[in-house]
Design a protein around this motif. Structure first.
Motif, PDB file in Angstrom:
ATOM      1  N   SER A   1       0.714  -1.096  -0.054  1.00 52.57           N
ATOM      2  CA  SER A   1       0.166  -0.075  -0.166  1.00 52.57           C
ATOM      3  C   SER A   1       0.589   1.321   0.011  1.00 52.57           C
TER       4      SER A   1
ATOM      5  N   ASP B   1      -9.012   7.280  -2.416  1.00 50.75           N
ATOM      6  CA  ASP B   1     -10.030   6.356  -1.866  1.00 50.75           C
ATOM      7  C   ASP B   1     -11.011   5.874  -2.895  1.00 50.75           C
ATOM      8  N   ASP B   2     -11.657   6.647  -3.791  1.00 49.56           N
ATOM      9  CA  ASP B   2     -12.449   6.198  -4.776  1.00 49.56           C
ATOM     10  C   ASP B   2     -11.792   5.102  -5.500  1.00 49.56           C
TER      11      ASP B   2
ATOM     12  N   THR C   1      -9.437   3.022  -4.452  1.00 47.06           N
ATOM     13  CA  THR C   1      -9.525   1.816  -3.449  1.00 47.06           C
ATOM     14  C   THR C   1     -10.918   1.145  -3.460  1.00 47.06           C
ATOM     15  N   LEU C   2     -11.939   1.765  -3.435  1.00 44.43           N
ATOM     16  CA  LEU C   2     -13.131   1.073  -3.548  1.00 44.43           C
ATOM     17  C   LEU C   2     -13.326   0.308  -4.872  1.00 44.43           C
TER      18      LEU C   2
ATOM     19  N   THR D   1      -9.247  -3.255   1.321  1.00 47.76           N
ATOM     20  CA  THR D   1     -10.660  -3.285   0.976  1.00 47.76           C
ATOM     21  C   THR D   1     -11.734  -4.068   1.507  1.00 47.76           C
TER      22      THR D   1
ATOM     23  N   ARG E   1     -14.587  -2.572   3.240  1.00 45.28           N
ATOM     24  CA  ARG E   1     -15.055  -1.612   2.763  1.00 45.28           C
ATOM     25  C   ARG E   1     -16.468  -1.735   2.015  1.00 45.28           C
TER      26      ARG E   1
ATOM     27  N   SER F   1     -18.576  -0.473  -1.213  1.00 44.85           N
ATOM     28  CA  SER F   1     -18.286   0.483  -2.410  1.00 44.85           C
ATOM     29  C   SER F   1     -19.487   0.685  -3.091  1.00 44.85           C
TER      30      SER F   1
END
Length: 237
Positions: free
Chosen positions: A41, A68-69, A71-72, A117, A120, A122
């Motif tokens: 990462s 972050d977007d 990553t999703l 992830t 998370r 999404s």
């Protein structure tokens, strides 16, 4: 006034980058996934991703609002890989088992990405499709909707929790991972029955199995419990 949604075709770069690639959302996500696998990462930044793609880093913001977007989107890709070519057989328990094992395996193929992830949500296309399929299996089996949501919640949280746990072990440096695995033989197997009778009684089994993922066993327990509840009928506790 909100900005209009820009389609994938409209966002796609018309001319190749310096490396000869035509940028697309999928290409960026797959490149980021490769960088996570190779560098972890800490090695995934907008600047480094731009270099890997042969594009100005600012170009990435045509496709994603930020890291972050992105990553999703990586997490959604992993779920998409798990769902690829999956088809239900009509046996809800077998189908749910296969989906769980597929999702778990897809995350373990990319442990660095899984660590980032697995916890998370999404709301992206592959995640939504997987949720629709899982809920459909349970509703099609005849579970009441309240039980459908309860079992779905337990199933997906357990699957992703094990994916994160097992991926975190795989993401460790090899020396640390090997040291952890050897503890069962080096410590637990040598504890005397006089002071640790329960550990000593099952020590060979601990040595043989504790370095393997418990996910398949936990999954069977969940599916067995769900099936028992379904068989017992609406009045079951």
């Amino acid at each position: 006034m909100p900005k209009p949604v820009v389609s994938e075709s409209a966002r796609q770069r018309r001319r190749p980058t310096k490396s000869g690639m035509v940028l697309s959302e999928e290409l960026i996500v797959r490149t980021a996934l490769r960088m996570l696998r190779e560098h972890g990462s800490a090695g995934l930044t907008v600047r480094r991703l731009g270099i890997a793609l042969g594009a100005d880093p600012s170009t990435l913001y045509r496709y994603f609002t930020g890291m972050d977007d992105l990553t999703l989107a990586i997490g959604d890709l992993l779920i998409g890989q798990a769902m690829a070519d999956w088809h239900g057989t009509g046996d809800w328990r077998a189908d749910l088992r296969e989906l769980g094992l597929r999702i778990h395996a897809a995350y373990l193929e990319h442990p660095q990405a899984a660590v980032l992830t697995a916890n998370r949500i999404s709301g992206k296309s592959h995640e939504v499709a997987a949720d629709e399929a899982i809920l459909g299996l349970l509703r099609g089996a005849g579970f009441p909707d309240r039980d459908v949501v309860r079992i779905y919640h337990a199933f997906i949280d357990m699957t992703l929790a094990f994916a994160a746990l097992d991926a975190a072990s795989l993401a460790l440096p090899e020396e640390a991972r090997t040291a952890d695995e050897e503890i069962w033989q080096a410590t637990y197997a040598r504890l005397p029955a006089a002071t640790h009778p329960n550990i000593a009684a099952v020590a060979p089994l601990l040595v043989a199995g504790m370095n393997d993922s418990a996910y398949p066993a936990a999954l069977e327990m969940l599916l067995g419990s769900a099936e028992s509840h379904l068989t017992a009928g609406p009045g079951a506790a």
